[in-house]
Motif scaffolding. Structure first.
Motif, PDB file in Angstrom:
ATOM      1  N   ALA A   1       0.832  -1.207   0.000  1.00  0.00           N
ATOM      2  CA  ALA A   1       0.000   0.000   0.000  1.00  0.00           C
ATOM      3  C   ALA A   1       0.867   1.258   0.000  1.00  0.00           C
ATOM      4  O   ALA A   1       0.562   2.249  -0.678  1.00  0.00           O
ATOM      5  CB  ALA A   1      -0.931  -0.007   1.215  1.00  0.00           C
ATOM      6  N   LYS A   2       1.962   1.198   0.755  1.00  0.00           N
ATOM      7  CA  LYS A   2       2.864   2.351   0.812  1.00  0.00           C
ATOM      8  C   LYS A   2       3.487   2.618  -0.546  1.00  0.00           C
ATOM      9  O   LYS A   2       3.566   3.757  -1.001  1.00  0.00           O
ATOM     10  CB  LYS A   2       3.949   2.091   1.858  1.00  0.00           C
ATOM     11  CG  LYS A   2       4.891   3.277   2.064  1.00  0.00           C
ATOM     12  CD  LYS A   2       5.917   2.968   3.153  1.00  0.00           C
ATOM     13  CE  LYS A   2       6.871   4.156   3.337  1.00  0.00           C
ATOM     14  NZ  LYS A   2       7.886   3.862   4.374  1.00  0.00           N
ATOM     15  N   LYS A   3       3.923   1.512  -1.219  1.00  0.00           N
ATOM     16  CA  LYS A   3       4.510   1.673  -2.553  1.00  0.00           C
ATOM     17  C   LYS A   3       3.503   2.238  -3.528  1.00  0.00           C
ATOM     18  O   LYS A   3       3.813   3.102  -4.347  1.00  0.00           O
ATOM     19  CB  LYS A   3       5.029   0.329  -3.052  1.00  0.00           C
ATOM     20  CG  LYS A   3       6.259  -0.176  -2.313  1.00  0.00           C
ATOM     21  CD  LYS A   3       6.690  -1.522  -2.862  1.00  0.00           C
ATOM     22  CE  LYS A   3       7.911  -2.056  -2.118  1.00  0.00           C
ATOM     23  NZ  LYS A   3       8.326  -3.389  -2.629  1.00  0.00           N
ATOM     24  N   ALA A   4       2.256   1.733  -3.491  1.00  0.00           N
ATOM     25  CA  ALA A   4       1.213   2.227  -4.402  1.00  0.00           C
ATOM     26  C   ALA A   4       0.922   3.698  -4.155  1.00  0.00           C
ATOM     27  O   ALA A   4       0.720   4.481  -5.084  1.00  0.00           O
ATOM     28  CB  ALA A   4      -0.063   1.390  -4.227  1.00  0.00           C
ATOM     29  N   ALA A   5       0.902   4.089  -2.882  1.00  0.00           N
ATOM     30  CA  ALA A   5       0.641   5.490  -2.546  1.00  0.00           C
ATOM     31  C   ALA A   5       1.763   6.393  -3.062  1.00  0.00           C
ATOM     32  O   ALA A   5       1.517   7.477  -3.589  1.00  0.00           O
ATOM     33  CB  ALA A   5       0.492   5.637  -1.029  1.00  0.00           C
ATOM     34  N   GLU A   6       3.018   5.933  -2.910  1.00  0.00           N
ATOM     35  CA  GLU A   6       4.143   6.719  -3.407  1.00  0.00           C
ATOM     36  C   GLU A   6       4.082   6.874  -4.926  1.00  0.00           C
ATOM     37  O   GLU A   6       4.348   7.945  -5.480  1.00  0.00           O
ATOM     38  CB  GLU A   6       5.455   6.048  -2.993  1.00  0.00           C
ATOM     39  CG  GLU A   6       5.721   6.124  -1.489  1.00  0.00           C
ATOM     40  CD  GLU A   6       6.972   5.354  -1.093  1.00  0.00           C
ATOM     41  OE1 GLU A   6       7.391   5.440   0.067  1.00  0.00           O
ATOM     42  OE2 GLU A   6       7.533   4.653  -1.958  1.00  0.00           O
ATOM     43  N   LYS A   7       3.719   5.754  -5.635  1.00  0.00           N
ATOM     44  CA  LYS A   7       3.601   5.805  -7.097  1.00  0.00           C
ATOM     45  C   LYS A   7       2.495   6.763  -7.524  1.00  0.00           C
ATOM     46  O   LYS A   7       2.656   7.551  -8.450  1.00  0.00           O
ATOM     47  CB  LYS A   7       3.324   4.399  -7.634  1.00  0.00           C
ATOM     48  CG  LYS A   7       3.321   4.315  -9.140  1.00  0.00           C
ATOM     49  CD  LYS A   7       3.150   2.886  -9.602  1.00  0.00           C
ATOM     50  CE  LYS A   7       3.191   2.811 -11.121  1.00  0.00           C
ATOM     51  NZ  LYS A   7       3.022   1.405 -11.578  1.00  0.00           N
TER      52      LYS A   7
ATOM     53  N   GLU B   1       1.929  14.350  -9.081  1.00  0.00           N
ATOM     54  CA  GLU B   1       2.850  15.471  -9.208  1.00  0.00           C
ATOM     55  C   GLU B   1       3.220  15.726 -10.673  1.00  0.00           C
ATOM     56  O   GLU B   1       3.301  16.867 -11.122  1.00  0.00           O
ATOM     57  CB  GLU B   1       4.118  15.188  -8.381  1.00  0.00           C
ATOM     58  CG  GLU B   1       3.864  15.215  -6.871  1.00  0.00           C
ATOM     59  CD  GLU B   1       5.092  14.786  -6.078  1.00  0.00           C
ATOM     60  OE1 GLU B   1       5.096  14.914  -4.845  1.00  0.00           O
ATOM     61  OE2 GLU B   1       6.072  14.324  -6.696  1.00  0.00           O
ATOM     62  N   ALA B   2       3.429  14.608 -11.423  1.00  0.00           N
ATOM     63  CA  ALA B   2       3.762  14.751 -12.853  1.00  0.00           C
ATOM     64  C   ALA B   2       2.608  15.373 -13.621  1.00  0.00           C
ATOM     65  O   ALA B   2       2.799  16.226 -14.493  1.00  0.00           O
ATOM     66  CB  ALA B   2       4.122  13.388 -13.443  1.00  0.00           C
TER      67      ALA B   2
ATOM     68  N   ALA C   1       0.260  17.326 -12.408  1.00  0.00           N
ATOM     69  CA  ALA C   1       0.146  18.735 -12.021  1.00  0.00           C
ATOM     70  C   ALA C   1       1.200  19.581 -12.740  1.00  0.00           C
ATOM     71  O   ALA C   1       0.925  20.685 -13.202  1.00  0.00           O
ATOM     72  CB  ALA C   1       0.307  18.864 -10.507  1.00  0.00           C
ATOM     73  N   GLU C   2       2.413  19.028 -12.859  1.00  0.00           N
ATOM     74  CA  GLU C   2       3.481  19.759 -13.559  1.00  0.00           C
ATOM     75  C   GLU C   2       3.136  19.937 -15.029  1.00  0.00           C
ATOM     76  O   GLU C   2       3.346  21.011 -15.608  1.00  0.00           O
ATOM     77  CB  GLU C   2       4.797  18.987 -13.419  1.00  0.00           C
ATOM     78  CG  GLU C   2       6.011  19.686 -14.037  1.00  0.00           C
ATOM     79  CD  GLU C   2       6.333  21.011 -13.338  1.00  0.00           C
ATOM     80  OE1 GLU C   2       5.935  21.192 -12.186  1.00  0.00           O
ATOM     81  OE2 GLU C   2       7.011  21.852 -13.962  1.00  0.00           O
ATOM     82  N   ALA C   3       2.560  18.848 -15.659  1.00  0.00           N
ATOM     83  CA  ALA C   3       2.172  18.936 -17.078  1.00  0.00           C
ATOM     84  C   ALA C   3       1.067  19.959 -17.273  1.00  0.00           C
ATOM     85  O   ALA C   3       1.073  20.731 -18.234  1.00  0.00           O
ATOM     86  CB  ALA C   3       1.727  17.561 -17.574  1.00  0.00           C
ATOM     87  N   ALA C   4       0.092  19.950 -16.364  1.00  0.00           N
ATOM     88  CA  ALA C   4      -1.005  20.923 -16.465  1.00  0.00           C
ATOM     89  C   ALA C   4      -0.478  22.358 -16.328  1.00  0.00           C
ATOM     90  O   ALA C   4      -0.915  23.269 -17.030  1.00  0.00           O
ATOM     91  CB  ALA C   4      -2.049  20.635 -15.387  1.00  0.00           C
ATOM     92  N   LYS C   5       0.469  22.525 -15.425  1.00  0.00           N
ATOM     93  CA  LYS C   5       1.050  23.864 -15.223  1.00  0.00           C
ATOM     94  C   LYS C   5       1.753  24.335 -16.482  1.00  0.00           C
ATOM     95  O   LYS C   5       1.590  25.470 -16.920  1.00  0.00           O
ATOM     96  CB  LYS C   5       2.027  23.814 -14.049  1.00  0.00           C
ATOM     97  CG  LYS C   5       2.653  25.170 -13.730  1.00  0.00           C
ATOM     98  CD  LYS C   5       3.591  25.053 -12.535  1.00  0.00           C
ATOM     99  CE  LYS C   5       4.251  26.413 -12.228  1.00  0.00           C
ATOM    100  NZ  LYS C   5       5.192  26.299 -11.094  1.00  0.00           N
ATOM    101  N   LYS C   6       2.529  23.415 -17.107  1.00  0.00           N
ATOM    102  CA  LYS C   6       3.240  23.770 -18.335  1.00  0.00           C
ATOM    103  C   LYS C   6       2.260  24.080 -19.459  1.00  0.00           C
ATOM    104  O   LYS C   6       2.489  24.977 -20.266  1.00  0.00           O
ATOM    105  CB  LYS C   6       4.170  22.639 -18.750  1.00  0.00           C
ATOM    106  CG  LYS C   6       5.368  22.465 -17.826  1.00  0.00           C
ATOM    107  CD  LYS C   6       6.280  21.363 -18.313  1.00  0.00           C
ATOM    108  CE  LYS C   6       7.501  21.217 -17.418  1.00  0.00           C
ATOM    109  NZ  LYS C   6       8.402  20.126 -17.859  1.00  0.00           N
ATOM    110  N   ALA C   7       1.147  23.296 -19.531  1.00  0.00           N
ATOM    111  CA  ALA C   7       0.146  23.538 -20.570  1.00  0.00           C
ATOM    112  C   ALA C   7      -0.487  24.907 -20.397  1.00  0.00           C
ATOM    113  O   ALA C   7      -0.710  25.640 -21.369  1.00  0.00           O
ATOM    114  CB  ALA C   7      -0.924  22.452 -20.530  1.00  0.00           C
ATOM    115  N   GLU C   8      -0.785  25.287 -19.133  1.00  0.00           N
ATOM    116  CA  GLU C   8      -1.367  26.603 -18.871  1.00  0.00           C
ATOM    117  C   GLU C   8      -0.387  27.715 -19.261  1.00  0.00           C
ATOM    118  O   GLU C   8      -0.783  28.739 -19.832  1.00  0.00           O
ATOM    119  CB  GLU C   8      -1.733  26.709 -17.394  1.00  0.00           C
ATOM    120  CG  GLU C   8      -2.927  25.816 -17.003  1.00  0.00           C
ATOM    121  CD  GLU C   8      -3.209  25.897 -15.512  1.00  0.00           C
ATOM    122  OE1 GLU C   8      -4.172  25.273 -15.063  1.00  0.00           O
ATOM    123  OE2 GLU C   8      -2.449  26.582 -14.796  1.00  0.00           O
TER     124      GLU C   8
END
Length: 520
Positions: A481-487, A493-494, A496-503
């Motif tokens: 569960a910990k590994k899945a949560a980290e993934k 995060e990726a 959110a970063e892509a959306a930020k770049k698109a904006e």
């Protein structure tokens, strides 16, 4: 800078125009798509936007009107600044289409509509002057529509012209000339040409068969070939029989005529047989062919000067598409074919090679991404398989540990054994081994005590083993569960970063468009 160059090229063309341009739209302006208004007849009309697509040779030159919703009808119109009539003039309709979505079923044609159109009521039943452009649905239902309106009826060209169905931009041109001839071009190459009345059957035939003519009595319309009456069968021609008795055969020595009957030699092929004789065939000298009545002028035919003459006031989109992504651009209506050619070169042809290279780069990037995803999935599957094998191998080890624990002497038993050992008392004299012992003096219950204590110890050990197994299983579940949560966190995060770049990219594009608009 690219926008300025594109505008300069168009301006240079405009300065060289000999004829007139009735409509021209390259979609360079940020608000250019807004000139196309949706019908009010239905509410489920697909949305449109200005876009250059995912790949292009030049971003500004590739900008166009894009269909952005799947499985939708599109019904939009834009009004010309001034209506026009094509009588006595060349008429050229030209535009580019890119099926960016790898089209499976969808049209990409334009309609030229009369000035009397009510845009709010525009739909598939609205009258139009011309419908021209590609239409693809499946692998067999493909054609370039070239429909003209004549006396209130829509008439399709009498030839099937194949459209281009790849994911690159292609240019379609429909040129109707004052002499009632036409050309349909794709990518500056003529696909069909000729007289309008020969390809659109809207007028009566010029010539018809003479209804009063009759076939002459001596007219021979068959057969084409006859037997040569002068041909004769050769004297040595053998046309039978096909088989003869074998002259070399002999009656067997043991043949009994009374018992076996009369002996007859076996039959063999006649070596002189040539088959049935037939006279050779020659052309019938009296054959004149199939008789047809002679052609005469059709008294009902009358040349119409208004054939292929159009009154245009609007440009319309009235199409259905399954997958969105189609881009229309570089729409031109003019009476000057030379200007249309120059315009097409500057807006489309000059960017073809660069677009092909850009498409290739996108394909390679997508292929690389798919390969990376495939390798990642394989690695993940192998890791899970390895983990499962390790868990399976740990289970017997745990069982062996439990078995070893069961073989150990319980502490209570050890204590019992120690306390039950006889202690030597120096003050108490030892019994005489020869003296008989009275077994009745020991309690009968003493024999059952060791067995009961062993069973209790085994039950306690089993409980401890189960608790340990549960703790281990819970720990493994918590780790997964910990590994899945980290993934999931990394993916979020990726994203959110892509959306930020698109904006940021969209904001930059809007700033560029605003700057272009200000410059214009």
């Amino acid at each position: 800078m690219r926008c300025s160059l594109a505008l300069a090229a168009v301006a240079a063309l405009a300065g060289a125009v000999v004829g007139r341009v009735y409509y021209e739209e390259t979609f360079v302006g940020a608000d250019s798509v807004g000139a196309f208004k949706a019908t009010e007849v239905r509410e489920d009309i697909g949305a449109i936007k200005r876009s250059s697509g995912k790949w292009f040779g030049d971003e500004e030159a590739a900008a166009g009107l894009q269909l952005v919703e799947d499985a939708r009808f599109y019904a939009y119109t834009t009004k010309l600044k001034r209506p026009f009539n094509t009588k006595g003039k060349d008429f050229v309709l030209q535009f580019t289409v890119k099926y960016e979505q790898d089209i499976d079923c969808g049209g990409a044609y334009l309609k030229l509509l009369p000035p009397t159109l009510d845009p709010a009521k525009f739909d598939g039943e609205s009258e139009y002057e011309i419908m021209f452009g590609p239409d693809i649905c499946g692998s067999t239902n493909r054609r370039v529509h070239a429909i003209i309106n004549y006396n209130g009826t829509n008439n399709q060209i009498d030839k099937v012209i194949q459209p281009r169905g790849d994911q690159l931009t292609h240019q379609y041109t429909f040129w109707v000339k004052p002499d009632k001839t036409f050309e349909v071009r794709i990518d500056n190459k003529v696909q069909e040409e000729g007289k309008v009345e020969d390809f659109w059957k809207v007028l009566p035939e010029k010539l018809i068969a003479d209804p009063s003519a009759e076939k002459p009595e001596d007219w021979v319309d068959g057969p084409v070939m006859i037997e040569d009456p002068e041909d004769e069968k050769p004297a040595d021609w053998v046309d039978g029989p096909e088989t003869i008795p074998d002259a070399d055969a002999k009656k067997p020595e043991d043949w009994d005529d009374d018992m076996d009957g009369d002996w007859e030699p076996p039959m063999v092929a006649n070596p002189e047989y040539k088959g049935e004789w037939k006279a050779r065939m020659i052309k019938n000298p009296e054959y004149k062919g199939e008789w047809t009545a002679p052609l005469i002028d059709n008294p009902e035919y009358e040349e119409d000067e208004d054939l292929a003459v159009f009154n245009v006031g609007y440009v319309g989109l009235d199409i259905w598409t399954v997958k969105s992504g189609t881009i229309f651009s570089n729409i031109l209506i003019t009476d000057d074919i030379d200007y249309a050619s120059q315009f097409g070169n500057s807006t489309w042809a000059d960017h073809v090679e660069a677009e092909i290279a850009a498409k290739k780069a996108v394909d390679e990037a997508e292929a690389s991404k798919l390969e990376e995803e495939r390798e990642a999935k394989e690695a993940e599957a192998k890791a899970e398989e390895k983990e499962e094998k390790e868990e399976a191998s740990d289970a017997p080890a745990a069982a062996d540990d439990l078995d070893e624990d069961d073989t150990e002497v319980p502490a209570a038993e050890k204590k019992r054994d120690v306390t039950n050992e006889p202690k030597e008392d120096p003050e108490v004299p030892k019994e005489n081994p020869e003296e008989p012992k009275d077994d009745s003096e020991e309690p009968k219950e003493a024999a059952n005590e060791p067995a009961e204590e062993d069973a209790e110890a085994a039950r306690e050990a089993e409980k401890q083993a189960k608790k340990t197994a549960k703790r281990e299983a819970a720990k493994r579940s918590a780790d997964k569960a910990k590994k899945a949560a980290e993934k999931a966190k990394k993916l979020a995060e990726a994203a959110a970063e892509a959306a930020k770049k698109a904006e940021e990219a969209e904001a930059d594009l809007e700033d560029d468009d605003k700057a272009v608009h200000d410059e214009l």
